[in-house]
Design a protein around this motif. Structure first.
Motif, short mmCIF file in Angstrom:
data_model
loop_
_atom_site.label_atom_id
_atom_site.label_comp_id
_atom_site.label_asym_id
_atom_site.label_seq_id
_atom_site.Cartn_x
_atom_site.Cartn_y
_atom_site.Cartn_z
N LEU A 53 0.83 -1.21 0.00
CA LEU A 53 0.00 0.00 0.00
C LEU A 53 0.86 1.26 0.00
CD1 LEU A 53 -2.79 1.24 0.07
CD2 LEU A 53 -2.76 1.05 2.58
N GLY A 54 1.95 1.23 0.78
CA GLY A 54 2.85 2.38 0.81
C GLY A 54 3.54 2.61 -0.53
N ARG A 55 3.93 1.53 -1.19
CA ARG A 55 4.56 1.66 -2.51
C ARG A 55 3.57 2.16 -3.55
NH1 ARG A 55 8.16 -3.97 -2.44
NH2 ARG A 55 9.74 -3.20 -0.93
N PHE A 56 2.31 1.73 -3.43
CA PHE A 56 1.29 2.22 -4.36
C PHE A 56 1.09 3.73 -4.19
CE2 PHE A 56 -3.19 3.39 -4.98
CZ PHE A 56 -3.32 3.13 -6.33
N LEU A 57 1.00 4.18 -2.93
CA LEU A 57 0.84 5.61 -2.67
C LEU A 57 2.06 6.39 -3.15
CD1 LEU A 57 -0.90 7.83 -1.49
CD2 LEU A 57 0.10 7.35 0.76
N ALA A 58 3.24 5.81 -2.98
CA ALA A 58 4.46 6.46 -3.45
C ALA A 58 4.45 6.59 -4.97
CB ALA A 58 5.69 5.67 -3.00
N SER A 59 3.95 5.58 -5.65
CA SER A 59 3.88 5.63 -7.12
C SER A 59 2.94 6.74 -7.58
CB SER A 59 3.39 4.29 -7.66
OG SER A 59 4.26 3.24 -7.28
N VAL A 60 1.82 6.90 -6.86
CA VAL A 60 0.88 7.98 -7.20
C VAL A 60 1.55 9.34 -7.01
CG1 VAL A 60 -1.29 9.07 -6.56
CG2 VAL A 60 -1.13 6.57 -6.64
N ILE A 61 2.31 9.49 -5.92
CA ILE A 61 2.99 10.77 -5.66
C ILE A 61 4.04 11.05 -6.74
CG2 ILE A 61 4.46 12.00 -4.02
CD1 ILE A 61 3.14 10.37 -1.81
N ILE A 66 4.06 10.08 -9.92
CA ILE A 66 3.37 10.50 -11.15
C ILE A 66 2.81 11.90 -10.99
CG2 ILE A 66 1.46 9.99 -12.70
CD1 ILE A 66 1.84 7.03 -12.02
N LEU A 67 2.26 12.18 -9.80
CA LEU A 67 1.70 13.50 -9.54
C LEU A 67 2.76 14.59 -9.57
CD1 LEU A 67 -0.93 14.99 -8.72
CD2 LEU A 67 -0.28 14.61 -6.34
#
Length: 263
Positions: free
Chosen positions: A199-207, A209-210
């Motif tokens: 979950l942390g890696r997924f949120l990091a990926s979103v950040i 790209i953002l």
């Protein structure tokens, strides 16, 4: 004295400015060499004497600028007046706070006078255009930065909640998590802290790209202001008013548009 120190139209004024720029350049080179241990250990005494002599000259020049101006307060608090003062103060402060003389690197700002000395009007116009664009867009950029600050605080807190129970991840507290969010969002990515949970890696990926879109927003705001049509300007009268130190006058102006005194 005012014509020689402030003006660059006459031979004496231009010669004074050229010598001043040369001394500033020498001072900056000496300061750079002084930060290299091998050179400083060998030539410390020579560097100190040269810097001491140049600072005395710059101090005298600063006092002469104040003396030759009818209203010194306008020069002292002008942009160049503040820069001139900051370019000599660190040397004297070094006797109280060791190492503060490295702030003498502010003298590089004085080299901006090179555009006026050598009549590089085209570059001055471009400077004015960039300055105007930044002023026109600062409200939008300020709002955008405020939104980013709120965003990194929220996302940093979320990452702490997700990764805080895993000591190996490095998310030990909320401030560190916010620091990681800023580093990731700006695409710097030091790598000192990284999530370990899915979950942390997924949120990091979103950040990550953002982050690309966030970098583009302020650039687009300023670019839009730069792209606006610019009114044609005639060559300005570059004489410096002896009373208020204003230098951007209309062509063929005989009186200062700021204080009304004769140029």
């Amino acid at each position: 004295m005012h014509e020689i120190i402030f003006e660059s139209q006459t031979f004496g004024g231009k010669l004074f400015d050229v010598i001043l720029l040369l001394l500033i350049f020498i001072s900056v080179i000496i300061l750079m060499l002084e930060s290299v241990d091998s050179y400083n250990n060998k030539y410390h005494e020579l560097f100190f004497r040269i810097e001491w002599g140049l600072t005395i000259l710059f101090t005298i020049e600063y006092l002469l600028r104040i003396y030759s101006t009818k209203k010194p307060i306008h020069y002292i608090f002008s942009f160049y007046g503040v820069i001139d003062l900051l370019s000599i103060l660190p040397f004297y402060l070094n006797f109280l706070v060791e190492g503060s003389h490295y702030l003498l690197m502010l003298r590089t700002m004085r080299l901006m006078r090179i555009f006026r000395v050598f009549k590089l009007v085209r570059f001055m116009d471009e400077r004015d255009l960039i300055t105007y664009s930044l002023r026109a867009s600062w409200r939008k950029i300020s709002y955008f930065l405020f939104f980013i600050i709120l965003t990194v605080c929220v996302i940093g807190t979320l990452m702490y909640l997700i990764e805080g129970t895993y000591p190996e991840s490095g998310f030990d507290n909320i401030p560190i998590s916010i620091y990681w969010c800023i580093v990731t969002l700006t695409t710097v990515g030091y790598g000192d802290i990284s999530p370990v949970t899915p979950l942390g890696r997924f949120l990091a990926s979103v950040i990550m790209i953002l982050g690309y879109s966030i970098i583009a927003v302020p650039t687009g705001i300023v670019t839009a202001e730069l792209a606006k049509p610019k009114e044609h300007k005639d060559k300005m009268n570059e004489e410096v008013c002896q009373y208020c130190s204003e230098e951007n006058h209309l062509p063929h102006a005989e009186f200062c548009h700021r204080c009304g005194h004769k140029l």
